[in-house]
Write a protein that holds these residues in place. Structure first.
Motif, mmCIF file in Angstrom:
data_model
loop_
_atom_site.group_PDB
_atom_site.id
_atom_site.type_symbol
_atom_site.label_atom_id
_atom_site.label_comp_id
_atom_site.label_asym_id
_atom_site.label_seq_id
_atom_site.Cartn_x
_atom_site.Cartn_y
_atom_site.Cartn_z
ATOM 1 N N ASP A 61 3.239 -8.546 -4.557
ATOM 2 C CA ASP A 61 4.015 -7.387 -4.137
ATOM 3 C C ASP A 61 3.358 -6.147 -4.723
ATOM 4 O OD1 ASP A 61 5.866 -5.446 -3.541
ATOM 5 O OD2 ASP A 61 7.480 -6.298 -4.750
ATOM 6 N N THR A 62 2.661 -5.390 -3.908
ATOM 7 C CA THR A 62 1.954 -4.215 -4.403
ATOM 8 C C THR A 62 2.895 -3.044 -4.676
ATOM 9 O OG1 THR A 62 1.494 -3.529 -2.141
ATOM 10 C CG2 THR A 62 -0.198 -4.829 -3.269
ATOM 11 N N GLU A 63 4.163 -3.199 -4.360
ATOM 12 C CA GLU A 63 5.149 -2.149 -4.587
ATOM 13 C C GLU A 63 5.645 -2.134 -6.030
ATOM 14 O OE1 GLU A 63 7.119 -0.288 -2.033
ATOM 15 O OE2 GLU A 63 5.597 -0.755 -0.555
ATOM 16 N N GLY A 64 5.473 -3.216 -6.749
ATOM 17 C CA GLY A 64 6.041 -3.289 -8.087
ATOM 18 C C GLY A 64 5.018 -3.651 -9.139
ATOM 19 N N LYS A 72 10.203 -2.592 -10.872
ATOM 20 C CA LYS A 72 10.303 -1.130 -10.854
ATOM 21 C C LYS A 72 10.582 -0.598 -12.255
ATOM 22 C CE LYS A 72 11.831 -0.860 -6.054
ATOM 23 N NZ LYS A 72 10.600 -1.401 -5.635
ATOM 24 N N THR A 110 8.614 -10.076 -13.567
ATOM 25 C CA THR A 110 8.840 -8.736 -13.014
ATOM 26 C C THR A 110 9.941 -7.950 -13.724
ATOM 27 O OG1 THR A 110 10.428 -9.529 -11.360
ATOM 28 C CG2 THR A 110 8.098 -9.460 -10.709
#
Length: 185
Positions: free
Chosen positions: A13-16, A42, A85
């Motif tokens: 997941d390149t968003e986090g 995040k 995460t």
């Protein structure tokens, strides 16, 4: 003749951010002037602690040391890696006996996580309780400063905690793993 082949990178997941990336940023001083947690990839800025919150953290820590002795592995505001995460900073942690690592504390080393809630009650009773349970933290306390009660969560599973009781600050609060209790009034 050679056949063309394709190499694929593992899905990510390149968003986090990962807990490892977060640890590297913290270690480099990226958040030196603020309090942050890594929540499901995040980075979330935490509110500064108000006086009522800070006072309750000090009182609870003192009560736990008085009941358990100075050798108790109590930590204030440690970084706890729940999974790849999420890295949260409970107000107080009672760690399992044994050597403590440098940096982030793994969830398996936490027997009790405590959050003191004055402005964060819904978050502490909601998604934080679920995340601590999923990480396998055996007991989780949310101290509601306004109502003067402690929400005691036990029996962690992947859905959350299986059991929740509410104990007034004036009543004895059993400390997990010890044959003692504290009173918070």
């Amino acid at each position: 003749m050679n056949k063309p082949s394709t190499l694929s990178a593992p899905e990510r997941d390149t968003e986090g951010f990962t807990a490892a990336e977060f640890a590297m940023m913290v270690g480099c001083g990226a958040f030196a002037d603020m309090r942050v947690e890594l929540v499901r990839g995040k980075i979330v800025r935490m509110s500064p602690a108000y006086v009522a919150h800070s006072r309750r953290v000090a009182l609870v820590t003192g009560a736990l040391y008085a009941a358990l002795g100075k050798d108790a592995l109590l930590l204030v505001d440690p970084m706890v890696a729940l999974d790849d995460t999420s890295v949260l900073a409970p107000d107080i942690v009672l760690a399992v006996p044994g050597p403590l690592p440098e940096g982030q504390l793994p969830a398996r080393a936490v027997s009790l996580a405590i959050e003191v809630a004055d402005t964060t009650l819904s978050r502490d009773l909601g998604w934080k309780a679920q995340d601590y349970a999923r990480a396998g933290i055996g007991q989780y306390w949310v101290m509601d400063v306004t109502a003067e009660v402690t929400h005691v969560f036990t029996e962690p599973n992947l859905e959350g905690y299986g059991k929740r009781v509410v104990i007034r600050f004036t009543e004895p609060l059993p400390v997990p793993g010890y044959d003692t209790s504290i009173t918070l009034a």
